[in-house]
Design a protein around this motif. Structure first.
Motif, mmCIF file in Angstrom:
data_model
loop_
_atom_site.group_PDB
_atom_site.id
_atom_site.type_symbol
_atom_site.label_atom_id
_atom_site.label_comp_id
_atom_site.label_asym_id
_atom_site.label_seq_id
_atom_site.Cartn_x
_atom_site.Cartn_y
_atom_site.Cartn_z
ATOM 1 N N UNK A 48 0.857 -1.187 0.000
ATOM 2 C CA UNK A 48 0.000 0.000 0.000
ATOM 3 C C UNK A 48 0.891 1.234 0.000
ATOM 4 N N UNK A 49 0.631 2.124 -0.948
ATOM 5 C CA UNK A 49 1.346 3.393 -1.047
ATOM 6 C C UNK A 49 0.339 4.514 -0.812
ATOM 7 N N UNK A 50 0.805 5.643 -0.284
ATOM 8 C CA UNK A 50 -0.109 6.745 -0.003
ATOM 9 C C UNK A 50 0.357 8.036 -0.659
ATOM 10 N N UNK A 51 -0.624 8.798 -1.134
ATOM 11 C CA UNK A 51 -0.416 10.178 -1.550
ATOM 12 C C UNK A 51 -1.097 11.035 -0.494
ATOM 13 N N UNK A 75 1.553 10.287 11.811
ATOM 14 C CA UNK A 75 0.589 9.856 10.801
ATOM 15 C C UNK A 75 1.123 8.675 10.012
ATOM 16 N N UNK A 76 2.378 8.733 9.589
ATOM 17 C CA UNK A 76 2.973 7.639 8.824
ATOM 18 C C UNK A 76 2.957 6.346 9.633
ATOM 19 N N UNK A 77 3.284 6.444 10.917
ATOM 20 C CA UNK A 77 3.295 5.261 11.785
ATOM 21 C C UNK A 77 1.879 4.699 11.916
ATOM 22 N N UNK A 78 0.885 5.580 12.074
ATOM 23 C CA UNK A 78 -0.500 5.130 12.235
ATOM 24 C C UNK A 78 -1.014 4.467 10.960
ATOM 25 N N UNK A 137 7.463 -3.317 -7.343
ATOM 26 C CA UNK A 137 6.986 -3.899 -6.096
ATOM 27 C C UNK A 137 7.858 -3.559 -4.907
ATOM 28 N N UNK A 138 8.609 -2.479 -5.015
ATOM 29 C CA UNK A 138 9.526 -2.105 -3.936
ATOM 30 C C UNK A 138 8.945 -0.982 -3.090
ATOM 31 N N UNK A 139 9.554 -0.733 -1.944
ATOM 32 C CA UNK A 139 9.114 0.355 -1.074
ATOM 33 C C UNK A 139 9.498 1.692 -1.688
ATOM 34 N N UNK A 140 8.679 2.693 -1.422
ATOM 35 C CA UNK A 140 8.945 4.041 -1.907
ATOM 36 C C UNK A 140 9.471 4.882 -0.752
ATOM 37 N N UNK A 141 10.541 5.605 -0.984
ATOM 38 C CA UNK A 141 11.083 6.466 0.067
ATOM 39 C C UNK A 141 10.111 7.598 0.356
ATOM 40 N N UNK A 142 9.819 7.829 1.641
ATOM 41 C CA UNK A 142 8.952 8.943 2.005
ATOM 42 C C UNK A 142 9.602 10.252 1.571
ATOM 43 N N UNK A 143 8.827 11.115 0.924
ATOM 44 C CA UNK A 143 9.355 12.410 0.518
ATOM 45 C C UNK A 143 8.244 13.450 0.481
ATOM 46 N N UNK A 187 4.072 9.608 -0.411
ATOM 47 C CA UNK A 187 4.495 10.823 -1.086
ATOM 48 C C UNK A 187 3.604 11.949 -0.575
ATOM 49 N N UNK A 188 4.205 12.923 0.087
ATOM 50 C CA UNK A 188 3.458 14.058 0.619
ATOM 51 C C UNK A 188 3.547 15.202 -0.385
ATOM 52 N N UNK A 189 2.400 15.684 -0.838
ATOM 53 C CA UNK A 189 2.361 16.805 -1.776
ATOM 54 C C UNK A 189 1.814 18.023 -1.043
#
Length: 204
Positions: free
Chosen positions: A106-109, A123-126, A180-186, A142-144
């Motif tokens: 699961x990835x989040x925008x 928030x990321x931990x939750x 299918x890899x993890x995305x670095x938080x940015x 990814x935080x916009x």
């Protein structure tokens, strides 16, 4: 932020499909799912990074006959309740029912109208914990920032000066999806000069 979430997910879906076709994998342009709890929009990926049909977003429902391989969730951070994004994600995952494959990423925008952000560690931990409760893998966010202006930039080039920082970050997220890899938080935001901002704001 509802229009912003749809715009960003539509851009991601379109770019994902283009890159999939460039990679000689058949794919069709998806539509963003709208039958979801408030404050949450998603894009389902089926066989996307396994050489299959690419991106799809058939309406989510309990007992979905075609489980997804990955999920991109767009969550607004401008709501009065700071825990609303967490509740929205949990409600969405409950709504998907058997469409969930154990361990699916699961990835989040995370979309916020403000250009000034505090710490998002809580928030990321939750959100990560919510995914774990549903047997899924949290693969990053990814935080916009300053995201509310994005729909007004729809007619500007995707890789033009204004949209490039966000577009490049979305492309990095697409790479993570396809592998299918993890995305670095940015954290990214559009690059809008003050004079241009006034003009784009009037178009919103």
């Amino acid at each position: 932020m509802d229009a912003t979430a749809r715009f960003v997910l539509s851009d991601l879906a379109e770019a994902y499909t283009v890159y999939t076709r460039m990679g000689a994998v058949d794919g069709s342009a998806p539509e963003v799912d709208s039958e979801l709890p408030p404050a949450c929009h998603l894009l389902e990926i089926r066989d996307g990074y396994q050489g299959g049909a690419g991106a799809d977003s058939a309406p989510a429902s309990a007992g979905h006959s075609e489980p997804f391989d990955a999920l991109v969730v767009a969550l607004a951070l401008d709501l009065p309740d700071p825990d609303a994004p967490i509740a929205a994600l949990s409600s969405t995952l409950d709504h998907l029912g058997s469409g969930l494959l154990s361990g699916s990423p699961v990835y989040a925008l995370l979309l916020t109208p403000s250009a000034q952000l505090g710490s998002l560690d809580h928030l990321s931990h939750a959100l990560s914990s919510t995914c774990q409760v549903h047997g899924l893998s949290w693969n990053g966010a990814l935080v916009i920032a300053d995201a509310a202006i994005l729909p007004a930039l729809a007619r500007s080039p995707r890789m033009g000066m204004f949209r490039r920082p966000v577009s490049e970050a979305i492309d990095r997220l697409i790479l993570a999806l396809r592998t299918g890899s993890a995305s670095a938080d940015e954290v990214v935001c559009p690059r809008i000069p003050c004079v241009a901002r006034h003009w784009f704001t009037r178009r919103r």
